[in-house]
Enzyme design. Structure first.
Site, short mmCIF file in Angstrom:
data_model
loop_
_atom_site.label_atom_id
_atom_site.label_comp_id
_atom_site.label_asym_id
_atom_site.label_seq_id
_atom_site.Cartn_x
_atom_site.Cartn_y
_atom_site.Cartn_z
N ARG A 90 0.86 -1.18 0.00
CA ARG A 90 0.00 0.00 0.00
C ARG A 90 0.90 1.23 0.00
O ARG A 90 1.59 1.49 0.98
CB ARG A 90 -0.89 -0.01 1.23
CG ARG A 90 -2.18 0.81 1.09
CD ARG A 90 -2.90 0.91 2.43
NE ARG A 90 -2.20 1.82 3.33
CZ ARG A 90 -2.13 1.66 4.64
NH1 ARG A 90 -2.68 0.61 5.22
NH2 ARG A 90 -1.48 2.54 5.39
N HIS A 149 -4.08 4.37 4.56
CA HIS A 149 -5.17 3.40 4.53
C HIS A 149 -6.40 4.01 3.86
O HIS A 149 -7.00 3.43 2.96
CB HIS A 149 -5.50 2.93 5.94
CG HIS A 149 -6.76 2.14 6.01
ND1 HIS A 149 -6.86 0.88 5.47
CD2 HIS A 149 -7.98 2.43 6.54
CE1 HIS A 149 -8.09 0.43 5.66
NE2 HIS A 149 -8.78 1.35 6.30
N TYR A 177 2.95 5.08 11.56
CA TYR A 177 3.37 3.68 11.78
C TYR A 177 4.27 3.10 10.69
O TYR A 177 4.87 2.06 10.85
CB TYR A 177 2.13 2.79 11.94
CG TYR A 177 1.09 2.95 10.83
CD1 TYR A 177 1.27 2.33 9.60
CD2 TYR A 177 -0.05 3.74 11.02
CE1 TYR A 177 0.32 2.47 8.59
CE2 TYR A 177 -1.00 3.90 10.01
CZ TYR A 177 -0.81 3.26 8.80
OH TYR A 177 -1.73 3.41 7.80
C1 LIG Z 1 -15.43 -6.45 10.60
C2 LIG Z 1 -14.65 -5.20 10.48
N1 LIG Z 1 -13.77 -4.86 11.44
C3 LIG Z 1 -13.05 -3.72 11.37
C4 LIG Z 1 -13.19 -2.87 10.31
C5 LIG Z 1 -12.40 -1.54 10.25
N2 LIG Z 1 -11.37 -1.63 9.21
C6 LIG Z 1 -11.57 -1.14 7.98
S1 LIG Z 1 -10.28 -1.48 6.96
C7 LIG Z 1 -9.42 -2.28 8.16
C8 LIG Z 1 -8.09 -2.90 7.84
C9 LIG Z 1 -8.22 -3.89 6.72
O1 LIG Z 1 -6.95 -4.33 6.29
P1 LIG Z 1 -6.86 -5.36 5.09
O2 LIG Z 1 -7.82 -6.47 5.29
O3 LIG Z 1 -5.42 -5.75 4.95
O4 LIG Z 1 -7.33 -4.59 3.81
P2 LIG Z 1 -6.70 -3.25 3.24
O5 LIG Z 1 -7.45 -2.12 3.86
O6 LIG Z 1 -5.26 -3.25 3.62
O7 LIG Z 1 -6.89 -3.29 1.76
C10 LIG Z 1 -10.14 -2.27 9.36
C11 LIG Z 1 -9.66 -2.87 10.62
C12 LIG Z 1 -14.13 -3.25 9.30
N3 LIG Z 1 -14.34 -2.46 8.22
N4 LIG Z 1 -14.82 -4.40 9.42
#
Ligand SMILES: Cc1ncc(C[n+]2csc(CCOP(=O)(O)OP(=O)(O)O)c2C)c(N)n1
Ligand SMILES: Cc1ncc(C[n+]2csc(CCOP(=O)(O)OP(=O)(O)O)c2C)c(N)n1
Ligand SMILES: [Mg+2]
Ligand SMILES: [Mg+2]
Lengths: 361, 326, 326, 361
Positions: free
Chosen positions: D257, D261, D270
């Site tokens: 990435r 985020h 971080y």
């Molecule tokens: C069930 C749930 N828990 C927490 C969140 C909050 N949240 C949104 S994105 C994220 C991180 C996701 O990381 P990843 O799965 O690696 O996908 P990326 O965003 O890196 O593409 C979190 C914790 C959420 N959307 N859904």
């Protein structure tokens, strides 16, 4: 294409279904008469307890009860390898392991007899109560393991789950966190080949349940779940590793459910012809007996003495269970919070009043 | 006409609709070969084959999530959650997706589907097999929550639930699965969702209940009649969305309302009904609105469950209080 | 005394208690290095290290289940669910275990633990980041559900929640995380759980609310005062178990009750409050019990969220209706 | 001890970060100028769209927005390999794949701009809307796959999830059921190495995310997620297999990435020193450009023309988005059920009345 990761799953059996060692390299305890006898005794005890509980249910003196018939080697094997200070996080078919870790037969009967006091273990004070919602206990075990790790203690945690339960997200979340946090937790899969009426052929495409550990980056081993020596040996190694801070292990113990799922089930509706006949030939108790006989440490007389002795113990537990008065109605409220809210307190008084009125009638 | 129990009526409705509509598919744990732990789907796999009667792996979130995907593609899933106490792993899929897909996509993707679950106490079952948590789902906009109280309604409401264009949570009061039989003709006639049924007309007091508790409620009404108290009895049936008008009309007539529910009192469905009355008919009331309910504590294990559940006596005591209220 | 926002007060309380009690451990998604997406745990990892401030894998059921295991072993987890909309994967662990362990083991195993989650709308967030589902957990016996409405209460109630011998769900109204500051001394003094706070005394009408909506409620009370209407304002604070007596006393005095909640109306906490009033003080009422609430539909995406949420105007409209009621 | 199961995970890369092929055996499309150009165009388009959306958010004209900067090859690679009749079940960072399957940039902007109409896809009618609750979409994909299987169709389903999301139970439950039901579903893990602030080092103990498939008994492959040719090739093979009824596949695409985020995040809190510099050297767009230049099918002039063209397209989408009037208040109610209950109908009327009153003011 380059290969970036390789894995394999190993299977262990020490004693085959004829009671014959399948290898020269037996664990030390496999030659220790006292250990073997105590394992044998424990398995026979659970077998008799389950039979008795079943009978009680059929006569209306017991609630729904899940026997572990045929799977005694699993619970006895990993339960007996726990130290007192270790923590057991059982599942509902966990009586074999629970009793090994200090839960009494009477407590087991009370629990399935519809009395919460069956979970107020008098000896195994730190062990978790039975978790009915499948796979949830795996996360509790991880949490207990995390606490032990934070406190810098040298204890470990063992938890049991059925093979069907491994399809639940909680199972996977638990092994994953146990992996990344390097937790002192041992997950034992009781693979009795049935999830009520659902066989493994429609539960998962995995050739083994052990391989699910690869998704969590933890070590896994598959053992003959009808060979108490294999189960106990695998457990001892996994516990030693856990207590040494070397992380979690998944043990798949392959057995077969020789009874109905519970007293509420009728396996004849779904169990294929002949499965039981084959199954009984491989069951763990007779196998260990044959092995002990081959070592010359077990005789017909020993057998008779033992089963009489156990019958009395079980009967004693049943008598105590049946003699236990139900809890007072206010106990519905007394353990909800440390302090009952005013509003609920009124309900408590009302429930007591009603009960007294009934009593009066 | 065959006399059938509530569970048989559910089975009849499922079978009827699967016969009539080839897109209807049943899925869940142990519903195939075993016919369900309560036999709700008994015989269906023989009739419709394992393509349409699916024994799933053991995972409730999966059952809900997969049903959502199927429904979006024109298959009508009737998913069984083995006991309502095991519906919670599916809560996320139900609350965040089942209830919202139509809304989220502005009607592009809809989810005609049913999620069945036996619920309620009184059958001497282990922990988590006896709770009544219908109020949790009744608070979620986008869901319909339906609870039949007897065999005929089970048949008619199940048909309506399967034919409904939106997701329906269908809760079956297992305590009364087999205690009464109705003559139910397998004619495919549904009962309407979204409306209460006035089971018994009365003038002094309105008794409002749903599911298994309706049986105690009717017994209470009988007894009250003997005492010269005329009780109207309403079966809410669809607990969400609530047909409050039928209830308000009745309360306006009787001036007295007593709600009977098995679930804990605080935040139960009875509170919503009472609140609506207090907002819209408070000055029709000749007495406080009563609620006979389970206590605000955990459902006890079975040795004490009788002490937990509302009884005919508890209903009578409250009813008399309300009628005698000065 | 520092003037702090609600989120800073939460951080202050966490820090204070972790300082005081070495068994307190914070865990959750992004709470460590990142200090939480709202910065509730900002700086804690520097102060207490990654053993006690734990960035967990992405799994809410795990966070809840692991916290239960830790609590059983004498560690006091303060777990963060990043947004309340993501608490549902943990519903099973919360409802079936967190709420029941003491009861199930007859007091042998207890779970002193806190589960924090920001909730509510009004911050232009994506779907699932704006809902108010406190009523779901308020219906579960064995849980305590606490909602602070301002910085001082956030500090005092958080301390009480961590020190409580039973599991507490601590819901933080994120819309007001930063809109007001209070002078809060970091003296470790807690506010009591399980009781409502009378924020403003009045004689004509009782306004009952909690969380973010209390701000609109206070503004409404101000305006009403200008119009010569004296409104009493109650901050429920602990939405379960409910301190109904304080509310009943007030309604008995004013004879009029208006409940203000952000969550959908049907089956919301306001319904429970109204039901209790209707059962215990119905004849003190001079007007119907009013509920200003979110609509019974899905929380819209942010372009329409203002249209969804109760406003000062809506409160005023209802309040005047009730006061003028004949 | 006998070995009962063996597994390995393979990694594929065709074009390295200097645009040089790392193998002779390139897939056919890797030599097809039109295909390469369209892939390149698609990646550049998403890059520009994300940049624009970011800018809009900073000026208060957009809600929280998750850019896919650096991961364009993943969504473009597997999205472009889908047939129109296949079904895409995206995740929130899925714009690259969504646009490939017919979702418009304007719809993407509307969605993140707080307007539900952004999920009423005018072209991709059967595709799922974005699932914000992480991992839940994997089960929807399995369900869609099951429906396709029941209907006997030759379509397949693709779904995307972040590497952090693989820690959720739903991910595992989905791959497990896809395995045992032999579903035509392809799970793509966008491994951008971060879950907001959480790196893989504390997310899972697995060496690869691909190996999680072993727990479900499905095939898995790891590919260079910055190599659009590797991603697309893996997707094509997995789709062909799925459409042929040969079951599910898990593809882990390893990328990084290169952005925050979301617009609500500040990765400087971080992200380790230097990670971005290294990352930018490996990013997918420049790499493909170099490769196309080495084939002599791409010039500076082409580049300028393209970016101008895309800029106009994106601007057009933005203009349309900004010109879109908000929905009427009654739309809060109009899609809740096919028929709105009487009670909620009153609320609908009330909401309209309030809005009019406001308007009147
Ligand atoms: C069930 C749930 N828990 C927490 C969140 C909050 N949240 C949104 S994105 C994220 C991180 C996701 O990381 P990843 O799965 O690696 O996908 P990326 O965003 O890196 O593409 C979190 C914790 C959420 N959307 N859904
Ligand atoms: C979450 C949840 N879903 C469903 C059930 C109902 N149930 C009880 S046992 C069982 C089968 C479990 O099979 P398995 O995990 O193999 O364990 P076994 O009973 O064979 O020891 C089911 C579906 C439950 N207890 N919990
Ligand atoms: Mg099993
Ligand atoms: Mg990621």
């Amino acid at each position: 294409m380059t290969t970036v990761a390789k894995f394999e799953i190993k299977y262990t059996q020490y004693i085959d279904q004829n009671g014959k060692p399948t290898t020269k390299k037996l664990p030390a305890f496999a030659k220790d008469a006292d250990t073997l006898k105590s394992l044998y005794r424990a398995m026979c005890q659970v077998r008799q307890l389950d039979t008795k509980a079943y009978a009680l249910q059929r006569t209306g003196k017991m609630g729904t009860y899940p026997a572990a018939t045929g799977q005694e080697a699993i619970g006895v094997g990993f339960g007996s390898a726990l130290n007192k200070e270790d923590v057991l996080v059982p599942y509902y078919r966990g009586q074999a392991a629970m009793i090994q870790h200090g839960v009494t037969m009477e407590e087991v009967l009370l629990y399935w007899g519809g009395d919460e006091r069956g979970s107020d273990y008098q000896h195994a004070r730190e062990d978790f109560p039975i978790a009915v919602p499948i796979a949830t206990q795996c996360l509790h075990a991880a949490g207990v393991g995390k606490a032990i790790q934070l406190k810098g203690e040298k204890r470990c945690v063992a938890t049991e789950i059925g093979e069907g339960g491994t399809s639940e997200g909680d199972f996977y979340e638990a092994i994953n966190v146990a992996g990344i946090w390097n937790l002192p937790v041992v997950f034992v899969i009781n693979n009795n080949q049935w999830a009520i009426s659902v066989p493994s052929e429609i539960q998962t495409a995995c050739e083994t349940y052990a391989q699910k550990a690869i998704a969590a980056g933890i070590e896994a081993v598959q053992v003959d779940g009808n060979d108490v020596i294999a189960v106990r040996d695998a457990a001892e190694k996994a516990y030693a590793k856990a207590r040494a801070g070397k992380g979690a292990t998944l043990i798949e113990a392959v057995s077969l459910r020789l009874c109905d799922h519970t007293t509420a089930d009728d396996a004849r509706r779904y169990r294929p012809e002949g499965e039981l006949d084959e199954g009984w030939k491989a069951e763990p108790i007779l196998r260990l007996r044959k092995y002990m006989e081959s070592l010359g440490i077990w005789t017909e007389a020993d057998e008779e003495a033992l089963s009489k002795e156990i019958a009395e113990e079980v009967q004693q537990a049943v008598d105590n269970y049946l003699a236990t008065e139900p809890q007072a109605p206010e106990t519905m409220f007394d353990y909800l919070y440390e302090e009952l809210p005013a509003r609920t307190m009124e309900q408590r008084e009302y429930a007591i009043k009603l009960a007294q009125a009934k009593g009066a009638k | 006409m065959p006399a059938v129990t509530l569970i048989e009526a559910v089975n009849m409705a499922l079978s009827h609709e699967m016969e009539r509509d080839s897109t209807v598919v049943a899925l869940g744990e142990d519903i195939g070969t075993n016919g369900g732990v309560f036999r709700a789907t008994d015989g269906l796999i023989k009739k419709f084959g394992k393509e349409r009667v699916i024994d799933t792996p053991l995972a409730e979130s999966m059952i809900a999530g997969v049903s959502i995907g199927m429904a979006a593609q024109g298959i009508k899933p009737v998913a069984e959650i083995q006991f309502m106490g095991f519906i919670f792993p599916a809560a996320d899929q139900i609350i965040c997706h089942m209830a919202r897909m139509r809304h989220r996509t502005r009607g592009r993707i809809t989810l005609p589907m049913v999620m069945r679950a036996p619920f309620g106490g009184g059958i001497h079952a282990p922990e988590h097999h006896s709770e009544s948590t219908e109020a949790l789902f009744a608070h979620i906009p986008g869901l319909k929550v339906v609870i039949p109280s007897n065999p005929s309604r089970a048949y008619g409401l199940m048909l309506a639930a399967i034919r409904d264009p939106d997701p329906v949570i269908f809760l079956e009061p297992k305590r009364v699965y087999r205690i009464v039989k109705h003559e139910v003709e397998d004619n495919g006639e549904e009962y309407p969702l979204g409306c209460c049924f006035v089971d018994r007309e009365g003038t002094d007091l309105t008794l409002i209940s749903w599911g298994a508790m309706l049986h105690e409620t009717h017994m209470a009404a009988e007894q009250l009649a003997k005492e010269g108290i005329s009780a109207e009895v309403i079966d809410v049936a669809t607990v969400s969305p609530l047909d409050i008008d039928t209830i308000l009309e009745s309360v306006e007539k009787t001036g007295r309302a007593l709600i009977v529910q098995e679930s804990p009192k605080a935040g139960g469905l009875g509170s919503e009904i009472a609140a609506e009355i207090a907002e819209k008919r408070v000055f029709s009331l000749l007495a406080p609105i009563g609620r006979v309910a389970g206590y605000d504590t955990v459902m006890p294990y079975y040795r004490l469950e009788k002490q937990y559940m509302p009884t005919v006596d508890r209903i009578l005591e409250q009813a008399r209080k309300i009628v005698e209220y000065k």
